[in-house]
Design a protein around this motif. Structure first.
Motif, PDB file in Angstrom:
ATOM      1  N   SER A  60       0.817  -1.206   0.000  1.00 31.80           N
ATOM      2  CA  SER A  60       0.000   0.000   0.000  1.00 31.80           C
ATOM      3  C   SER A  60       0.855   1.261   0.000  1.00 31.80           C
ATOM      4  CB  SER A  60      -0.962   0.016   1.195  1.00 31.80           C
ATOM      5  OG  SER A  60      -0.260   0.079   2.410  1.00 31.80           O
ATOM      6  N   TRP A  78       0.494  -0.796 -10.755  1.00 32.61           N
ATOM      7  CA  TRP A  78       1.312  -1.788 -10.064  1.00 32.61           C
ATOM      8  C   TRP A  78       1.881  -2.779 -11.083  1.00 32.61           C
ATOM      9  CZ3 TRP A  78       1.776  -1.128  -4.797  1.00 32.61           C
ATOM     10  CH2 TRP A  78       0.813  -0.303  -4.169  1.00 32.61           C
ATOM     11  N   SER A  88      -2.042  -7.676  -8.098  1.00 39.40           N
ATOM     12  CA  SER A  88      -3.419  -7.477  -8.528  1.00 39.40           C
ATOM     13  C   SER A  88      -4.168  -6.549  -7.561  1.00 39.40           C
ATOM     14  CB  SER A  88      -4.133  -8.831  -8.583  1.00 39.40           C
ATOM     15  OG  SER A  88      -5.494  -8.658  -8.907  1.00 39.40           O
ATOM     16  N   PRO A  89      -4.928  -5.566  -8.054  1.00 40.91           N
ATOM     17  CA  PRO A  89      -5.132  -5.238  -9.456  1.00 40.91           C
ATOM     18  C   PRO A  89      -3.904  -4.543 -10.048  1.00 40.91           C
ATOM     19  CG  PRO A  89      -6.178  -3.589  -8.091  1.00 40.91           C
ATOM     20  CD  PRO A  89      -5.644  -4.650  -7.150  1.00 40.91           C
ATOM     21  N   GLN A  91      -4.029  -1.755 -11.443  1.00 45.60           N
ATOM     22  CA  GLN A  91      -4.193  -0.316 -11.203  1.00 45.60           C
ATOM     23  C   GLN A  91      -5.170  -0.121 -10.052  1.00 45.60           C
ATOM     24  OE1 GLN A  91      -6.512   2.514 -13.939  1.00 45.60           O
ATOM     25  NE2 GLN A  91      -4.390   2.929 -14.516  1.00 45.60           N
ATOM     26  N   SER A  92      -4.837   0.776  -9.138  1.00 41.24           N
ATOM     27  CA  SER A  92      -5.785   1.140  -8.087  1.00 41.24           C
ATOM     28  C   SER A  92      -5.697   2.633  -7.846  1.00 41.24           C
ATOM     29  CB  SER A  92      -5.530   0.333  -6.800  1.00 41.24           C
ATOM     30  OG  SER A  92      -4.217   0.516  -6.336  1.00 41.24           O
ATOM     31  N   THR A  93      -6.674   3.162  -7.117  1.00 41.52           N
ATOM     32  CA  THR A  93      -6.807   4.606  -6.927  1.00 41.52           C
ATOM     33  C   THR A  93      -6.855   4.908  -5.442  1.00 41.52           C
ATOM     34  OG1 THR A  93      -8.042   4.714  -8.992  1.00 41.52           O
ATOM     35  CG2 THR A  93      -8.247   6.604  -7.517  1.00 41.52           C
ATOM     36  N   THR A  94      -6.163   5.955  -5.018  1.00 42.61           N
ATOM     37  CA  THR A  94      -6.158   6.276  -3.593  1.00 42.61           C
ATOM     38  C   THR A  94      -7.581   6.576  -3.106  1.00 42.61           C
ATOM     39  OG1 THR A  94      -5.622   8.612  -3.989  1.00 42.61           O
ATOM     40  CG2 THR A  94      -3.777   7.112  -3.607  1.00 42.61           C
ATOM     41  N   ASN A  95      -7.917   6.014  -1.937  1.00 39.88           N
ATOM     42  CA  ASN A  95      -9.266   6.144  -1.389  1.00 39.88           C
ATOM     43  C   ASN A  95      -9.381   7.403  -0.527  1.00 39.88           C
ATOM     44  OD1 ASN A  95      -7.956   5.554   0.999  1.00 39.88           O
ATOM     45  ND2 ASN A  95      -8.666   3.438   1.100  1.00 39.88           N
ATOM     46  N   ALA A 100      -3.824   3.654  -1.656  1.00 39.81           N
ATOM     47  CA  ALA A 100      -4.074   2.692  -2.732  1.00 39.81           C
ATOM     48  C   ALA A 100      -3.291   1.436  -2.406  1.00 39.81           C
ATOM     49  CB  ALA A 100      -3.632   3.262  -4.078  1.00 39.81           C
ATOM     50  N   SER A 101      -3.891   0.269  -2.705  1.00 39.73           N
ATOM     51  CA  SER A 101      -3.214  -0.972  -2.358  1.00 39.73           C
ATOM     52  C   SER A 101      -3.413  -2.024  -3.425  1.00 39.73           C
ATOM     53  CB  SER A 101      -3.707  -1.489  -0.998  1.00 39.73           C
ATOM     54  OG  SER A 101      -5.087  -1.749  -1.044  1.00 39.73           O
ATOM     55  N   ALA A 102      -2.587  -3.075  -3.341  1.00 41.00           N
ATOM     56  CA  ALA A 102      -2.674  -4.201  -4.256  1.00 41.00           C
ATOM     57  C   ALA A 102      -2.164  -5.438  -3.544  1.00 41.00           C
ATOM     58  CB  ALA A 102      -1.850  -3.931  -5.517  1.00 41.00           C
TER      59      ALA A 102
END
Ligand SMILES: [Cu+2]
Length: 222
Positions: A60, A78, A88-89, A91-95, A100-102
């Motif tokens: 993260s 990522w 995975s995933p 691509q993620s977006t900061t919440n 953002a995490s994977a």
């Protein structure tokens, strides 16, 4: 929803979010984030685990602005840079907390490195590392007064664990959690051994029903 009410909702969300903490500006209360100028690791780096298994903790990162106010909506890509495995995933977006995490799995060779590359090119690309070894195919646990030694064990799926009773009072081996069906209980005994083969990956919990607090954990990995 009209454009105006969308903006109102967005502003309300920002105000509710406030400064999610972690920055040096502690005690300043809620803040409205500006453009992200910092990207920092918040978890999952430098884990040591087993080949061909998911890492226990997610990777993260957190986006912050110049005032250490957390920034939602920052896209992070990522990728596995070396060492195999998968993230995975992609691509993620900061919440709302700026995070953002994977999930990361180690492959059959390590060290593995994973890049977190923000879509905002002025932010740094962060590198996470992970190393792995082969899990043992057999392990032994001593059943003592009143504890299991070790009380946390890991074996490969298809491997076995042998519990050796080595105390001066009787103890049970009673599985309390894990993939079904759980192994049958070994009722109270003072001497003897029990060997069990585990084919299903997962985390198993067990205990002695006679002595409270006498418990152990077994991790079966791929
Ligand atoms: Cu006991």
């Amino acid at each position: 929803m009209s454009r105006a009410s969308r903006l109102t909702a967005l502003a309300a969300a920002w105000l509710a979010t406030g400064c999610g903490g972690g920055g040096s500006g502690s005690g300043t209360g809620p803040c409205t984030p500006g453009a992200a100028t910092q990207l920092v690791k918040t978890g999952g780096d430098a884990q040591v685990w087993y080949f061909n298994n998911p890492l226990p903790a997610a990777l993260s990162v957190k986006a912050l602005d110049a005032n250490n106010c957390v920034v939602p909506g920052v896209v992070v890509n990522w990728t596995v840079a070396s060492g195999g495995g998968g993230v995975s995933p992609a691509q993620s977006t900061t919440n709302a907390s700026g995070v953002a995490s994977a999930a990361d799995s180690i492959g059959s060779s390590t060290p593995q490195s994973v890049h977190a590359t923000p879509a905002i090119t002025s932010l740094p690309t962060l590198t996470f590392s992970a190393t792995a070894s082969a899990a043992p195919t057999s392990e032994a646990v001593s059943v003592k007064d009143n504890f299991f030694q070790p009380n946390d064990t890991t074996v490969q799926a298809g491997g076995s664990v042998t519990w050796n009773w080595a105390g001066n009072t009787s103890h049970t081996l009673t599985f309390t959690s894990g993939p079904a069906p759980l192994p049958a209980e070994t009722t109270a005994q003072m001497t003897g051994t029990r060997t069990i083969t585990f084919n299903t990956p997962g985390t198993y919990g067990y205990r002695c029903t006679i002595h409270s607090g006498m418990s152990g954990t077994l991790n079966v990995v791929h």
